[in-house]
Design an enzyme around this catalytic site. Structure first.
Site, PDB file in Angstrom:
ATOM      1  N   THR A 182      -4.464  -3.273  -3.946  1.00 30.09           N
ATOM      2  CA  THR A 182      -5.685  -2.633  -4.787  1.00 30.09           C
ATOM      3  C   THR A 182      -5.524  -1.697  -5.750  1.00 30.09           C
ATOM      4  O   THR A 182      -4.241  -0.870  -5.308  1.00 30.09           O
ATOM      5  CB  THR A 182      -6.870  -2.015  -3.665  1.00 30.09           C
ATOM      6  OG1 THR A 182      -6.086  -1.169  -3.058  1.00 30.09           O
ATOM      7  CG2 THR A 182      -7.368  -3.335  -2.929  1.00 30.09           C
ATOM      8  N   LEU A 226      -7.201  -0.536   3.548  1.00 29.44           N
ATOM      9  CA  LEU A 226      -7.085   0.918   3.846  1.00 29.44           C
ATOM     10  C   LEU A 226      -7.021   1.669   2.598  1.00 29.44           C
ATOM     11  O   LEU A 226      -6.351   1.249   1.832  1.00 29.44           O
ATOM     12  CB  LEU A 226      -5.869   1.062   4.821  1.00 29.44           C
ATOM     13  CG  LEU A 226      -6.142   0.293   6.049  1.00 29.44           C
ATOM     14  CD1 LEU A 226      -5.056   0.618   6.982  1.00 29.44           C
ATOM     15  CD2 LEU A 226      -7.391   0.199   6.766  1.00 29.44           C
ATOM     16  N   LYS A 275       9.359   8.460 -14.882  1.00 31.11           N
ATOM     17  CA  LYS A 275      10.580   8.050 -14.876  1.00 31.11           C
ATOM     18  C   LYS A 275      10.767   6.512 -14.683  1.00 31.11           C
ATOM     19  O   LYS A 275      11.746   6.002 -14.307  1.00 31.11           O
ATOM     20  CB  LYS A 275      11.441   8.744 -13.829  1.00 31.11           C
ATOM     21  CG  LYS A 275      11.720  10.282 -13.955  1.00 31.11           C
ATOM     22  CD  LYS A 275      12.845  10.722 -12.887  1.00 31.11           C
ATOM     23  CE  LYS A 275      13.234  11.979 -13.226  1.00 31.11           C
ATOM     24  NZ  LYS A 275      14.050  12.206 -14.475  1.00 31.11           N
ATOM     25  N   ARG A 276       9.717   5.900 -14.540  1.00 32.35           N
ATOM     26  CA  ARG A 276       9.581   4.289 -14.513  1.00 32.35           C
ATOM     27  C   ARG A 276       9.951   3.992 -13.172  1.00 32.35           C
ATOM     28  O   ARG A 276      10.762   2.920 -13.177  1.00 32.35           O
ATOM     29  CB  ARG A 276      10.134   3.768 -15.576  1.00 32.35           C
ATOM     30  CG  ARG A 276       9.906   3.987 -17.169  1.00 32.35           C
ATOM     31  CD  ARG A 276       8.588   3.681 -17.242  1.00 32.35           C
ATOM     32  NE  ARG A 276       8.428   1.853 -17.542  1.00 32.35           N
ATOM     33  CZ  ARG A 276       7.228   1.452 -17.096  1.00 32.35           C
ATOM     34  NH1 ARG A 276       6.233   2.136 -16.914  1.00 32.35           N
ATOM     35  NH2 ARG A 276       7.275   0.158 -17.091  1.00 32.35           N
ATOM     36  N   LEU A 277       9.802   4.821 -12.097  1.00 31.83           N
ATOM     37  CA  LEU A 277      10.297   4.419 -10.778  1.00 31.83           C
ATOM     38  C   LEU A 277       9.195   3.524 -10.202  1.00 31.83           C
ATOM     39  O   LEU A 277       9.871   2.654  -9.325  1.00 31.83           O
ATOM     40  CB  LEU A 277      10.184   5.749  -9.896  1.00 31.83           C
ATOM     41  CG  LEU A 277      11.554   6.320  -9.501  1.00 31.83           C
ATOM     42  CD1 LEU A 277      11.227   7.556  -8.586  1.00 31.83           C
ATOM     43  CD2 LEU A 277      12.548   5.345  -8.790  1.00 31.83           C
ATOM     44  N   ALA A 278       8.052   3.589 -10.604  1.00 36.38           N
ATOM     45  CA  ALA A 278       7.101   2.609  -9.815  1.00 36.38           C
ATOM     46  C   ALA A 278       7.199   1.129  -9.954  1.00 36.38           C
ATOM     47  O   ALA A 278       7.452   0.555  -8.944  1.00 36.38           O
ATOM     48  CB  ALA A 278       5.747   2.934 -10.490  1.00 36.38           C
ATOM     49  N   ASN A 313       0.868  -1.358  -0.053  1.00 39.49           N
ATOM     50  CA  ASN A 313       0.131   0.039   0.014  1.00 39.49           C
ATOM     51  C   ASN A 313       0.781   1.184  -0.039  1.00 39.49           C
ATOM     52  O   ASN A 313       2.372   1.331   0.104  1.00 39.49           O
ATOM     53  CB  ASN A 313      -0.803  -0.036   1.265  1.00 39.49           C
ATOM     54  CG  ASN A 313      -2.046   0.754   0.864  1.00 39.49           C
ATOM     55  OD1 ASN A 313      -2.196   1.514   0.014  1.00 39.49           O
ATOM     56  ND2 ASN A 313      -3.269   0.548   1.667  1.00 39.49           N
ATOM     57  N   PHE A 314       0.229   2.409  -0.243  1.00 33.78           N
ATOM     58  CA  PHE A 314       0.900   3.583  -0.162  1.00 33.78           C
ATOM     59  C   PHE A 314       1.954   3.949  -1.235  1.00 33.78           C
ATOM     60  O   PHE A 314       3.002   4.662  -0.852  1.00 33.78           O
ATOM     61  CB  PHE A 314       1.309   3.908   1.133  1.00 33.78           C
ATOM     62  CG  PHE A 314       0.491   3.724   2.214  1.00 33.78           C
ATOM     63  CD1 PHE A 314       0.411   2.806   3.465  1.00 33.78           C
ATOM     64  CD2 PHE A 314      -0.893   4.620   2.070  1.00 33.78           C
ATOM     65  CE1 PHE A 314      -0.684   2.836   4.178  1.00 33.78           C
ATOM     66  CE2 PHE A 314      -2.021   4.491   3.214  1.00 33.78           C
ATOM     67  CZ  PHE A 314      -1.711   3.361   4.287  1.00 33.78           C
ATOM     68  N   LEU A 315       1.801   3.205  -2.447  1.00 36.61           N
ATOM     69  CA  LEU A 315       3.074   3.492  -3.369  1.00 36.61           C
ATOM     70  C   LEU A 315       2.548   5.089  -3.762  1.00 36.61           C
ATOM     71  O   LEU A 315       1.526   5.336  -4.445  1.00 36.61           O
ATOM     72  CB  LEU A 315       2.470   2.745  -4.650  1.00 36.61           C
ATOM     73  CG  LEU A 315       3.421   2.910  -5.822  1.00 36.61           C
ATOM     74  CD1 LEU A 315       5.016   3.217  -5.716  1.00 36.61           C
ATOM     75  CD2 LEU A 315       2.892   1.927  -7.013  1.00 36.61           C
ATOM     76  N   CYS A 316       3.789   5.653  -3.708  1.00 38.62           N
ATOM     77  CA  CYS A 316       3.639   7.353  -3.886  1.00 38.62           C
ATOM     78  C   CYS A 316       4.865   7.723  -4.483  1.00 38.62           C
ATOM     79  O   CYS A 316       6.025   7.200  -3.773  1.00 38.62           O
ATOM     80  CB  CYS A 316       3.144   8.113  -2.638  1.00 38.62           C
ATOM     81  SG  CYS A 316       3.168   9.772  -3.118  1.00 38.62           S
TER      82      CYS A 316
HETATM   83  C1  LIG Z   1     -11.505   6.419  -2.337  1.00 39.21           C
HETATM   84  C2  LIG Z   1     -13.012   6.255  -2.039  1.00 39.21           C
HETATM   85  C3  LIG Z   1     -13.924   7.314  -2.490  1.00 39.21           C
HETATM   86  C4  LIG Z   1     -13.623   8.576  -2.891  1.00 39.21           C
HETATM   87  O1  LIG Z   1     -12.655   8.945  -3.806  1.00 39.21           O
HETATM   88  C5  LIG Z   1     -14.394   9.711  -2.468  1.00 39.21           C
HETATM   89  N1  LIG Z   1     -15.237   9.659  -1.311  1.00 39.21           N
HETATM   90  C6  LIG Z   1     -15.605  10.990  -1.193  1.00 39.21           C
HETATM   91  C7  LIG Z   1     -15.217  11.844  -2.210  1.00 39.21           C
HETATM   92  N2  LIG Z   1     -14.391  10.973  -2.937  1.00 39.21           N
HETATM   93  C8  LIG Z   1     -13.297  11.605  -3.908  1.00 39.21           C
HETATM   94  O2  LIG Z   1     -15.002   7.001  -2.305  1.00 39.21           O
HETATM   95  C9  LIG Z   1     -15.095   5.705  -1.872  1.00 39.21           C
HETATM   96  C10 LIG Z   1     -15.866   4.822  -1.533  1.00 39.21           C
HETATM   97  C11 LIG Z   1     -15.808   3.522  -1.112  1.00 39.21           C
HETATM   98  C12 LIG Z   1     -14.241   3.065  -0.830  1.00 39.21           C
HETATM   99  C13 LIG Z   1     -13.278   4.006  -1.314  1.00 39.21           C
HETATM  100  O3  LIG Z   1     -11.819   3.568  -0.942  1.00 39.21           O
HETATM  101  C14 LIG Z   1     -11.814   2.358  -0.428  1.00 39.21           C
HETATM  102  C15 LIG Z   1     -10.222   2.295  -0.083  1.00 39.21           C
HETATM  103  C16 LIG Z   1      -9.262   2.949  -0.740  1.00 39.21           C
HETATM  104  N3  LIG Z   1      -7.897   2.617  -0.859  1.00 39.21           N
HETATM  105  C17 LIG Z   1      -7.095   3.669  -1.170  1.00 39.21           C
HETATM  106  C18 LIG Z   1      -7.008   3.506  -2.596  1.00 39.21           C
HETATM  107  C19 LIG Z   1      -5.950   4.310  -3.034  1.00 39.21           C
HETATM  108  C20 LIG Z   1      -5.630   4.490  -4.436  1.00 39.21           C
HETATM  109  C21 LIG Z   1      -6.633   3.978  -5.274  1.00 39.21           C
HETATM  110  N4  LIG Z   1      -7.707   3.308  -4.773  1.00 39.21           N
HETATM  111  C22 LIG Z   1      -7.813   3.216  -3.620  1.00 39.21           C
HETATM  112  C23 LIG Z   1     -13.645   5.377  -1.487  1.00 39.21           C
END
Ligand SMILES: Cc1c(C(=O)c2nccn2C)oc2cccc(OCCCNCc3cccnc3)c12
Length: 400
Positions: free
Chosen positions: A150, A400, A125-128, A114-117
């Site tokens: 996810t 999360l 730059k193809r860092l991911a 999680n939290f790939l940023c």
């Molecule tokens: C994100 C998220 C949003 C929204 O983007 C959002 N809600 C209100 C306004 N916005 C813009 O809405 C959801 C509903 C159910 C589960 C969710 O997320 C489940 C958990 C997400 N994990 C983090 C993640 C990170 C990157 C890509 N996908 C998920 C979300």
């Protein structure tokens, strides 16, 4: 179903980090230090996932990382940063935490990635792929070969796809930040009234969970989630962490995860939990933060012994969950939450229409790394993507 690559051994895995572009260096973030926690928070605060229109950006707090990144068995070397050699500036991050998955009752020791940023200025730059290869190496070195992750984007072969759903609590604020829109034939007052939530809860015996509830919650939760296809199984220590808050608790109460139980005649018959994760609102004159709650794990003993598809048991569970989650909305409102989010996973489809959750335009795809699995229903119709109330999801795990 089963691993894709033949099993290797940790000693087959390189002991040296994956090569990086010469300006950068790998760093193990020390999340026991406020300085490194803050550096990770700031990197994601400025560079992490935004919605399509760049209106909202996740705002993970340092308390959130104390909870999300330090569960039992966490490892410092799995909190991987990339710094600029010359300045020491953190420009990328990726994490893994240990999780035991069960796919159709088969235990799969895994990690959750999680939290790939990556800093906005270092995209393309193809860092991911380099970060993913390095975290994979570090996990393999500990003899773990599978991972759960996810993404909003579609990559090869999701194991399940769920849809975002939202339950407005403070409709006026959601309208101000352009998340909710006024339907043509409605007034703002009508929308506010439509989504009004009571000021107090109604379930008899409902109270905040306390650490002493953990064994009862653990026993109920194990029985309840046995009927899903993909779940996270919990040790007692993991229940203490994920549901009671672990290190994120201050004087016994976590500010991140909120867990409630129903005690009926000395017995815990139900529990639910949600976590708070605000959005930073970008470029809005009235609001710079949006209060968001995400439904987390829950269980009820209503209809637990019947077959999962017994109509009466399902109806009884639907009624019970509707009452419980209706109270979750009340508690979220008391905590200043503007919108309550849930996926079409777990048994959420049983209550979401009744409680006025609306389907969002986002999807969450679940992926299992190095594990071939038959698809699991994510609670939506694969063709229309509409919420399929009858098809209760096989996805029990919450990311999360
Ligand atoms: C994100 C998220 C949003 C929204 O983007 C959002 N809600 C209100 C306004 N916005 C813009 O809405 C959801 C509903 C159910 C589960 C969710 O997320 C489940 C958990 C997400 N994990 C983090 C993640 C990170 C990157 C890509 N996908 C998920 C979300």
């Amino acid at each position: 179903e089963g691993p894709i690559e033949r099993a290797k051994r940790p000693e087959d895995i390189p002991s040296q980090p994956f090569p990086l572009l010469s300006d950068f260096e790998w760093v193990d973030m020390d999340l026991t230090s406020q300085e490194d926690l803050t550096a990770v928070h700031e990197l994601l605060y400025e560079n992490y996932v935004e919605d399509q229109d760049a209106t909202f950006r996740f705002n993970y707090s340092t308390e959130f990382f104390n909870w999300a990144l330090k569960p039992p068995g966490w490892k410092k070397e799995w909190h991987v940063g990339v710094r600029v050699k010359a300045t020491g500036r953190l420009v990328a991050f990726i994490s893994a935490v240990p999780i035991t998955l069960e796919l159709r009752t088969r235990a799969i020791p895994s990690v959750e990635i999680n939290f790939l940023c990556i800093h906005k200025k270092l995209r393309t730059k193809r860092l991911a792929p380099v970060l993913i290869k390095e975290i994979t190496r570090r996990v393999n070195r500990h003899d773990i070969w599978q991972a759960l992750y996810t993404a909003g984007i579609v990559l090869p072969a999701p194991v399940a796809t769920c849809r975002y759903t939202h339950r407005p609590i403070n409709w006026a604020t959601l309208h101000d930040v352009k998340f909710s829109h006024l339907p043509p034939n409605k007034t703002k007052a009508q929308m506010v009234a439509h989504y009004a939530v009571p000021l107090t809860t109604s379930t008899v015996g409902l109270r905040r969970a306390v650490p002493a509830d953990a064994p009862a919650i653990h026993a109920l939760f194990d029985r309840y989630q046995a009927h899903f296809d993909l779940i996270q199984t919990f040790t007692r220590a993991e229940v203490d962490h994920w549901l009671m808050g672990g290190e994120s608790t201050v004087d016994g109460a976590s500010k991140v995860v909120h867990t409630y139980v129903v005690e009926t005649e000395g017995k815990i018959t139900d529990f639910f939990s949600f976590y708070l994760l605000p959005f930073t609102v970008l470029g809005n004159p009235q609001h710079d933060q949006l209060g968001v709650a995400y439904l987390f794990y829950y269980a009820s003993d209503t209809g637990l012994d019947a077959d999962r598809f017994d109509a009466h048991a399902t109806a009884a569970l639907a009624t019970r969950l509707t009452a419980l989650m209706g109270d979750a909305l009340v508690i979220a409102q008391q905590l200043g939450v503007d919108v309550f989010n849930a996926l079409t996973s777990q048994d959420n489809n049983l209550f979401m229409n009744e409680l006025k959750f609306g389907a969002g335009d986002g999807y969450l795809n679940f992926y299992l790394f190095n594990y071939k699995s038959f698809p699991i229903t994510g609670g939506i119709n694969p063709q229309t993507k509409e919420i399929d109330v009858a098809a209760r999801s096989g996805v029990g795990v919450v990311m999360l």
